[in-house]
Write a protein that holds these residues in place. Sequence first.
Motif, PDB file in Angstrom:
ATOM      1  N   ILE A  50      47.876 -66.905  38.845  1.00 56.54           N
ATOM      2  CA  ILE A  50      49.108 -66.722  38.084  1.00 56.54           C
ATOM      3  C   ILE A  50      48.760 -66.257  36.685  1.00 56.54           C
ATOM      4  CG2 ILE A  50      49.173 -69.195  37.460  1.00 56.54           C
ATOM      5  CD1 ILE A  50      52.272 -68.961  37.581  1.00 56.54           C
ATOM      6  N   SER A  51      49.481 -65.259  36.211  1.00 61.00           N
ATOM      7  CA  SER A  51      49.233 -64.726  34.887  1.00 61.00           C
ATOM      8  C   SER A  51      49.929 -65.574  33.822  1.00 61.00           C
ATOM      9  CB  SER A  51      49.728 -63.288  34.807  1.00 61.00           C
ATOM     10  OG  SER A  51      51.137 -63.255  34.743  1.00 61.00           O
ATOM     11  N   SER A  52      49.694 -65.233  32.576  1.00 62.45           N
ATOM     12  CA  SER A  52      50.294 -65.976  31.471  1.00 62.45           C
ATOM     13  C   SER A  52      51.811 -65.833  31.434  1.00 62.45           C
ATOM     14  CB  SER A  52      49.698 -65.516  30.146  1.00 62.45           C
ATOM     15  OG  SER A  52      49.916 -64.128  29.972  1.00 62.45           O
ATOM     16  N   THR A  56      52.376 -63.718  40.014  1.00 63.01           N
ATOM     17  CA  THR A  56      51.507 -64.419  40.958  1.00 63.01           C
ATOM     18  C   THR A  56      50.977 -63.497  42.046  1.00 63.01           C
ATOM     19  OG1 THR A  56      53.400 -65.042  42.341  1.00 63.01           O
ATOM     20  CG2 THR A  56      52.737 -66.595  40.632  1.00 63.01           C
ATOM     21  N   ASN A  57      49.846 -63.877  42.611  1.00 65.47           N
ATOM     22  CA  ASN A  57      49.392 -63.255  43.837  1.00 65.47           C
ATOM     23  C   ASN A  57      48.666 -64.305  44.672  1.00 65.47           C
ATOM     24  OD1 ASN A  57      47.258 -62.626  41.683  1.00 65.47           O
ATOM     25  ND2 ASN A  57      46.137 -62.230  43.569  1.00 65.47           N
ATOM     26  N   TYR A  58      48.753 -64.116  45.982  1.00 70.54           N
ATOM     27  CA  TYR A  58      48.257 -65.104  46.933  1.00 70.54           C
ATOM     28  C   TYR A  58      47.362 -64.460  47.983  1.00 70.54           C
ATOM     29  CZ  TYR A  58      52.086 -68.042  45.195  1.00 70.54           C
ATOM     30  OH  TYR A  58      52.938 -68.773  44.410  1.00 70.54           O
ATOM     31  N   ALA A  59      46.472 -65.252  48.517  1.00 75.19           N
ATOM     32  CA  ALA A  59      45.730 -64.830  49.693  1.00 75.19           C
ATOM     33  C   ALA A  59      46.710 -64.724  50.858  1.00 75.19           C
ATOM     34  CB  ALA A  59      44.632 -65.831  50.025  1.00 75.19           C
ATOM     35  N   ILE A  68      51.949 -71.416  43.561  1.00 71.72           N
ATOM     36  CA  ILE A  68      51.240 -71.692  42.318  1.00 71.72           C
ATOM     37  C   ILE A  68      52.222 -71.635  41.161  1.00 71.72           C
ATOM     38  CG2 ILE A  68      50.577 -69.279  41.922  1.00 71.72           C
ATOM     39  CD1 ILE A  68      47.904 -70.373  40.793  1.00 71.72           C
ATOM     40  N   SER A  69      52.042 -72.517  40.204  1.00 75.12           N
ATOM     41  CA  SER A  69      52.887 -72.532  39.012  1.00 75.12           C
ATOM     42  C   SER A  69      52.060 -73.042  37.849  1.00 75.12           C
ATOM     43  CB  SER A  69      54.119 -73.405  39.231  1.00 75.12           C
ATOM     44  OG  SER A  69      53.744 -74.745  39.497  1.00 75.12           O
TER      45      SER A  69
END
Length: 120
Positions: A50-52, A56-59, A68-69
Amino acid sequence: VQLQASGGGLVQPGGSLRLSCAVSGSFFSINTMGWYRQAPGKQRELVARISSVGSTNYADSVKGRFTISRDNAKNTVYLQMSALSSEDTAVYYCNANAFKLVPPEYVDYWGQGTLVTVSS
């Protein structure tokens, strides 16, 4: 800079678990935060990032099951895991890419790892 991960443990297949990772120490800001995992006999792989600003990106293997958070005020990243299977059994590591002023540079930091075991 220290990363303290928590929340791992034993869970039954189909169950849920939430991991947390708090970042502390001397840094100016945190860029990307993420979770990686390493199963026995396998290489460490990206789970989610997760960026600032919250991108988000996931497998592919966790899409639709993991979320994610992050809480920027607490410098903490979370991983909500659901519909867990035995294939998710691994040591999960949190990662933070932090910017330091002296010297001015981005540095990758890692937590100590927390074990997630999915078993009946």
